[in-house]
Design a protein around this motif. Structure first.
Motif, PDB file in Angstrom:
ATOM      1  N   PRO A 147       1.276   5.454  -0.174  1.00 58.08           N
ATOM      2  CA  PRO A 147       0.513   6.548   0.447  1.00 58.08           C
ATOM      3  C   PRO A 147      -0.666   6.973  -0.415  1.00 58.08           C
ATOM      4  O   PRO A 147      -0.521   7.164  -1.632  1.00 58.08           O
ATOM      5  CB  PRO A 147       1.550   7.664   0.573  1.00 58.08           C
ATOM      6  CG  PRO A 147       2.834   6.944   0.683  1.00 58.08           C
ATOM      7  CD  PRO A 147       2.717   5.752  -0.221  1.00 58.08           C
ATOM      8  N   GLU A 148      -1.818   7.061   0.195  1.00 55.15           N
ATOM      9  CA  GLU A 148      -3.051   7.524  -0.450  1.00 55.15           C
ATOM     10  C   GLU A 148      -3.504   6.611  -1.580  1.00 55.15           C
ATOM     11  O   GLU A 148      -4.255   7.030  -2.456  1.00 55.15           O
ATOM     12  CB  GLU A 148      -2.888   8.953  -0.953  1.00 55.15           C
ATOM     13  CG  GLU A 148      -2.574   9.948   0.163  1.00 55.15           C
ATOM     14  CD  GLU A 148      -2.480  11.379  -0.329  1.00 55.15           C
ATOM     15  OE1 GLU A 148      -2.693  11.609  -1.530  1.00 55.15           O
ATOM     16  OE2 GLU A 148      -2.199  12.258   0.497  1.00 55.15           O
ATOM     17  N   LYS A 149      -3.064   5.365  -1.557  1.00 57.86           N
ATOM     18  CA  LYS A 149      -3.508   4.390  -2.558  1.00 57.86           C
ATOM     19  C   LYS A 149      -4.065   3.153  -1.852  1.00 57.86           C
ATOM     20  O   LYS A 149      -3.824   2.929  -0.675  1.00 57.86           O
ATOM     21  CB  LYS A 149      -2.356   4.005  -3.485  1.00 57.86           C
ATOM     22  CG  LYS A 149      -1.903   5.145  -4.382  1.00 57.86           C
ATOM     23  CD  LYS A 149      -0.950   4.648  -5.448  1.00 57.86           C
ATOM     24  CE  LYS A 149      -0.572   5.775  -6.391  1.00 57.86           C
ATOM     25  NZ  LYS A 149       0.344   5.296  -7.477  1.00 57.86           N
ATOM     26  N   GLU A 150      -4.809   2.357  -2.610  1.00 57.35           N
ATOM     27  CA  GLU A 150      -5.382   1.140  -2.053  1.00 57.35           C
ATOM     28  C   GLU A 150      -4.317   0.060  -1.901  1.00 57.35           C
ATOM     29  O   GLU A 150      -3.305   0.040  -2.600  1.00 57.35           O
ATOM     30  CB  GLU A 150      -6.510   0.631  -2.964  1.00 57.35           C
ATOM     31  CG  GLU A 150      -7.729   1.541  -3.008  1.00 57.35           C
ATOM     32  CD  GLU A 150      -8.859   0.940  -3.810  1.00 57.35           C
ATOM     33  OE1 GLU A 150      -9.960   1.530  -3.822  1.00 57.35           O
ATOM     34  OE2 GLU A 150      -8.645  -0.119  -4.431  1.00 57.35           O
ATOM     35  N   ARG A 151      -4.595  -0.851  -0.972  1.00 56.14           N
ATOM     36  CA  ARG A 151      -3.717  -2.001  -0.798  1.00 56.14           C
ATOM     37  C   ARG A 151      -3.946  -2.970  -1.964  1.00 56.14           C
ATOM     38  O   ARG A 151      -5.093  -3.260  -2.316  1.00 56.14           O
ATOM     39  CB  ARG A 151      -4.035  -2.693   0.529  1.00 56.14           C
ATOM     40  CG  ARG A 151      -3.062  -3.775   0.917  1.00 56.14           C
ATOM     41  CD  ARG A 151      -3.357  -4.318   2.309  1.00 56.14           C
ATOM     42  NE  ARG A 151      -3.222  -3.301   3.341  1.00 56.14           N
ATOM     43  CZ  ARG A 151      -3.252  -3.563   4.640  1.00 56.14           C
ATOM     44  NH1 ARG A 151      -3.418  -4.816   5.055  1.00 56.14           N
ATOM     45  NH2 ARG A 151      -3.134  -2.594   5.518  1.00 56.14           N
ATOM     46  N   GLN A 205       0.847  -1.191   0.000  1.00 52.03           N
ATOM     47  CA  GLN A 205       0.000   0.000   0.000  1.00 52.03           C
ATOM     48  C   GLN A 205       0.872   1.227   0.000  1.00 52.03           C
ATOM     49  O   GLN A 205       1.608   1.475   0.971  1.00 52.03           O
ATOM     50  CB  GLN A 205      -0.934  -0.003   1.212  1.00 52.03           C
ATOM     51  CG  GLN A 205      -1.950   1.113   1.194  1.00 52.03           C
ATOM     52  CD  GLN A 205      -3.040   0.920   2.235  1.00 52.03           C
ATOM     53  OE1 GLN A 205      -2.883   0.165   3.184  1.00 52.03           O
ATOM     54  NE2 GLN A 205      -4.157   1.605   2.046  1.00 52.03           N
TER      55      GLN A 205
END
Length: 118
Positions: free
Chosen positions: A40-44, A38
């Motif tokens: 930063p500021e993104k989906e896993r 994951q």
């Protein structure tokens, strides 16, 4: 019952790291092993996955040919070898163990940070 990741750190582009995930408190050999990441500021997202006996693996398209996943059921450990690292590989990497039979279970580690930067 826990999964503990290790091996993250800072590496230059083109470098390598090997992540390890040590399992304890459950029958690891009966679980699929996976690595997610994951940014930063993104989906896993799923990076790599290996079946319980280690016969089958799958990879995120962007890491194919650079990353390999393996496991040692005797040591209750799953590994992620990461080569030719790129800045876009920078993320928190999480270990996951899951199974469907004989009962559903899904376990997560706390993560290890990988930073690829010059």
């Amino acid at each position: 019952v826990q999964l503990v990741e290790s091996g993250g750190g800072l590496v230059q582009p083109g470098g390598s790291l090997r992540l390890s995930c040590a399992a304890s408190g459950f029958t690891f050999s009966g679980y699929h092993g996976s690595w997610y990441r994951q940014a930063p500021e993104k989906e896993r997202v799923l990076v790599a996955r290996i079946t319980p006996a280690g016969r089958t693996t799958v990879f995120l398209d962007s890491v194919k040919g650079r990353f390999t996943i393996s496991r040692d059921n005797a040591k209750k450990t799953v590994y992620l070898q990461m080569n030719s690292l790129k800045p876009e590989d920078t993320a928190m990497y999480y270990c996951n163990a899951d199974r469907i039979q004989p009962s559903s279970d899904n376990l997560w580690g706390r993560g290890t940070k990988v930073t690829v930067s010059s």
